[in-house]
Scaffold this active site. Structure first.
Site, PDB file in Angstrom:
ATOM      1  N   ASP A   2       0.871  -1.165   0.000  1.00 29.51           N
ATOM      2  CA  ASP A   2       0.000   0.000   0.000  1.00 29.51           C
ATOM      3  C   ASP A   2       0.918   1.227   0.000  1.00 29.51           C
ATOM      4  OD1 ASP A   2      -2.114   1.746   0.012  1.00 29.51           O
ATOM      5  OD2 ASP A   2      -3.220   0.734   1.600  1.00 29.51           O
TER       6      ASP A   2
HETATM    7  C1  NOJ Z   1      -3.960   4.007   0.062  1.00 29.08           C
HETATM    8  C2  NOJ Z   1      -5.141   3.104   0.162  1.00 29.08           C
HETATM    9  O1  NOJ Z   1      -5.118   2.403   1.390  1.00 29.08           O
HETATM   10  C3  NOJ Z   1      -5.249   2.086  -0.956  1.00 29.08           C
HETATM   11  O2  NOJ Z   1      -6.447   1.406  -0.840  1.00 29.08           O
HETATM   12  C4  NOJ Z   1      -5.116   2.770  -2.278  1.00 29.08           C
HETATM   13  O3  NOJ Z   1      -5.243   1.836  -3.316  1.00 29.08           O
HETATM   14  C5  NOJ Z   1      -3.775   3.470  -2.336  1.00 29.08           C
HETATM   15  N1  NOJ Z   1      -3.705   4.465  -1.281  1.00 29.08           N
HETATM   16  C6  NOJ Z   1      -3.519   4.143  -3.680  1.00 29.08           C
HETATM   17  O4  NOJ Z   1      -4.298   5.246  -3.825  1.00 29.08           O
END
Ligand code: NOJ
Length: 765
Positions: A293
């Site tokens: 993430d």
């Molecule tokens: C953080 C989020 O937790 C995740 O779900 C997302 O895909 C990413 N950022 C990218 O934006």
């Protein structure tokens, strides 16, 4: 190996169809693996590390710390082979421009993979995923993902960071809106539908995108529902509750997984070898790649399980986080780790191969530009067919929870309807958080929807009542919030109600009150909304509450102030039209709750799939039984609940046998009759209770099947389910995931708290 196979492999080898890798001596027969191996053998270490690195478009940030990142040009980095992927770069033209640099100017011409959060639509926005789960309609969920993929792919994207398959039992957690709610089976079904929808049958087609099952794992189980907080969870609960939707996504073909932000029992998910390597790869056989993430590798410093980026790099590689999203850890640490012999080049090769494999599967090496076609982009984005589908799907997601004296549906003719509330005219809340590339304020408002439906046959009197206000601090993506002090609109709203025959109130949450980093401790109506409702109630006019919400809310204090309650969630682009169809009875509501609405926030985590207690609830206040002293144990509205304008009667439950063997299929038949005055759809739910576990207590009920059926008024439909022993498996006392012989109670109902028919059966060894 028999001779025939040996000869075949030899011929293939000569013809270049198979390869024996120098390092491992493995025979490669899969054509994609072969191409990957050939490419890998030409790559420098720097190019390999480049593939493991994902940057965000610095102008579109979806993560923390992002604002401090310098806007920079990535062109030279791409040319130097130092970028494997981008997120938040989109549009046929820009993706083509960058892809041209990668393919035509970098040494090996390896195409980029462009990822984006396409969560519930790209530009045509569908209801938030929690709402779609409320439809209990697998094909609707698949269709919305399909359309989202078509639009995203036409806008240069190859990969979505969806579906989120985190089971969520705490409505304080804002990201409950991104998944399918509290239930394991419903989450599994949604995961399968969405993966199939995004990926279609063939990932190499130009209208399919790779899915990403996230957030692996247990992100939805954060302590106290606070986003990013730690997770303390047993392996049994991980395997029985959290993992199954991920496994279902994997089995449906999900090309990628995302590792979660949180720690699990102290170990960050993104550095968790047991989770990502032992379970995901070794046990389940996952062949795709894992992306971290956003900076979840870098955030290990804050977790405090490591003290340097060097150690983070080691954990990431050992766990097998193949691609680093915005952490920029591998860029600096992998070479050092290799030089110090902390990791091997084989580990890096394996990680890079997994990424390249997905790029090959997407067809990017065969036609790197097939996704960047500005003509297609213009043709397909918000295509009228997509808008039509958005409306069709949205209306299936609304959940009718109260309808005194059959107030709904309202007649279109000759009535004065007062439409009151801060969300009545709002065109932004319905689009919700994680709205892809949607324009702000682009949904059909409820006011527009009601006006279009009524035309000049009736009258809609609109009053805002209490305003939306700017709140840039709380809502950093948007600025709308429900005001807490300004009652200046109350008088006009009361006047509107007084003039009307019936009041529709549009209350609830704005778009950014749910989603990432939107945990709330108080999940009742915010600001002055409840007070406004009470003022309107004093007029004595019947009230329909149309609730806009990205999470289950606590409505206990206001439910008596309404005659009808329609949970509309955040319904997407076609919001107002879809709600109007239900309010006026052009469509009979058919949604069911995918997560319990608590009676009080003190009940959370709140979910139906509980174990019994040694002291089960009994009403005697003197008794020592499991209960609260001040509120009921039950939620206000339980999982699976949802009314219709018609009535359904259940009868004739029949099991094909009262005893089933481990290899048998138990067929369950039940008849459902529509005894009311409207055609309608019913979600018939099948629950199971394993009556006695061998040494292990078992939940009082678990959803194991549902079927949504359209039944004409006066008609009866036969609904059929099939149960296999595997559906009854769990982590037994001996640690094995397996079914256990014994007696089971099978329950059929219209909700988890409305079981209408029951029958026992026995599973035999
Ligand atoms: C953080 C989020 O937790 C995740 O779900 C997302 O895909 C990413 N950022 C990218 O934006």
């Amino acid at each position: 190996m028999n001779n025939l196979l040996k000869n075949f492999l030899f011929v293939c080898l000569v013809m270049g169809f198979v390869n024996v890798t120098a390092q491992t001596n493995k025979v490669i027969t899969d054509p994609i693996d072969l191409r990957v191996a050939q490419l890998l053998s030409k790559m420098t270490l720097e190019e390999k590390i480049g593939q493991m690195n994902q940057y965000s478009n610095p102008y579109v940030q979806t993560g923390a710390g992002a604002n401090s990142r310098q806007a920079q040009s990535f062109d030279q980095l791409i040319e130097d082979g130092k970028v494997g992927s981008f997120l938040n770069v989109l549009g046929a033209n820009e993706t083509r421009r960058l892809q041209e640099i990668a393919v035509e100017k970098s040494r090996l011409g390896i195409p980029l993979i462009f990822g984006y959060d396409v969560i519930h639509g790209f530009k045509t926005i569908f209801p938030v995923p929690l709402a779609e789960a409320a439809s209990f309609d697998r094909s609707a969920m698949q269709q919305s993902a399909r359309i989202a993929a078509v639009e995203a792919a036409a806008n240069g994207l190859h990969w979505t960071f969806a579906p989120m398959v985190d089971v969520a039992r705490d409505p304080r957690w804002g990201r409950i809106m991104e998944g399918a709610g509290e239930d394991v089976y419903l989450n599994e079904q949604a995961a399968i539908a969405r993966v199939k929808g995004f990926q279609g049958d063939d990932l190499s087609q130009a209208n399919t995108i790779a899915a990403c099952a996230k957030h692996f794992a247990a992100y939805g189980a954060s302590i106290a529902g606070r986003d990013y907080a730690a997770v303390d969870i047993s392996e049994k609960t991980l395997r029985e509750v959290i993992f199954p939707p991920f496994k279902a996504a994997l089995d449906a073909g999900a090309a990628t997984f995302m590792s979660a932000f949180n720690t699990i029992n102290g170990v960050p998910a993104s550095g968790n070898k047991w989770l990502l390597n032992d379970v995901l790869r070794d046990e389940w056989g996952f062949k795709g790649f894992v992306v971290s993430d956003w900076n979840s590798l870098g955030e290990m410093l804050a977790h405090g399980n490591v003290e340097s980026n060097y150690e983070i790099g080691l954990q990431g590689v050992e766990a097998g986080v193949d691609m680093d999203m915005e952490g920029r850890i591998y860029l600096t640490e992998v070479t050092k780790l290799l030089n110090n012999k902390m990791i091997t080049i084989e580990q890096i090769d394996e990680m890079v191969s997994r990424i390249l494999r997905v790029k090959f599967q997407l067809g990017l090496f065969d036609d790197p530009y097939q996704y960047c076609d500005s003509k297609k982009q213009a043709e397909l984005t918000m295509h009228p067919d997509h808008l039509k589908a958005a409306r069709e799907i949205a209306k299936k997601t609304f959940v009718l929870l109260k309808n005194e004296k059959q107030l709904l549906p309202l007649p279109k003719n000759g009535k004065k309807i007062a439409l009151i509330g801060p969300l009545a005219k709002d065109k932004d809340a319905p689009i919700g958080n994680w709205r892809g590339n949607a324009e702000s304020n682009s949904a059909v408002s409820l006011l527009e929807g009601l006006q279009a439906a009524v035309g000049d046959r009736g009258e809609i009197i609109y009053a805002e009542g209490c305003k939306l206000v700017n709140n840039p601090i709380q809502n950093f993506f948007s600025h709308l919030d429900i005001n807490t002090t300004d009652r200046s609109g109350f008088a006009e709203a009361v006047k509107a109600a007084e003039q009307a025959d019936v009041v529709v109130m549009a209350l609830g949450e704005t778009a950014y009150m749910s989603g990432e980093c939107r945990s709330y401790a108080d999940i009742s109506l915010k600001g002055l909304q409840a007070e406004l409702l009470r003022e309107i109630r004093k007029t004595g006019k019947p009230i329909v509450l149309a609730l806009f919400n990205g999470r289950p809310m606590v409505l206990t204090d206001i439910i008596d102030q309404t005659d009808a309650l329609l949970v509309c969630w955040l319904p997407g682009t076609e919001s107002g039209h879809a709600i109007a169809e239900v309010i006026f009875g052009d469509y009979n509501p058919s949604g069911k709750l995918p997560a319990s609405f608590p009676y009080h926030v003190g009940q959370v985590p709140v979910f139906y799939e509980q174990l019994n207690s040694g002291r089960p609830f009994e009403p005697n206040p003197e008794g020592f039984s499991t209960k609260y002293r001040d509120i009921p144990n039950e939620p206000l509205f339980a999982f699976g609940k949802g009314m219709s304008y018609t009535n359904f009667e259940y009868s004739g439950l029949q099991l094909s046998n009262s005893i089933m063997g481990m290899e048998d299929v138990l067929t369950v038949n039940v008849s459902v009759t529509n005894t009311g005055n409207y055609d309608g759809e019913e979600v018939v739910q099948l629950y199971i209770r394993d009556l006695v576990g061998k040494g292990m207590a078992r939940p009082v009920m678990q959803l194991k099947g549902f079927e949504k059926v359209m039944i004409g008024k006066g008609e009866t439909k036969l609904v059929q389910f099939q149960i296999r022993a595997n559906d009854l498996a769990f982590v037994r006392l001996d640690g094995k995931w397996a079914p256990e012989a014994g007696e089971f109670l099978l329950m059929i109902g219209s909700s988890s708290d409305e079981i209408l028919l029951k029958e026992k059966f026995v599973l035999k060894d």
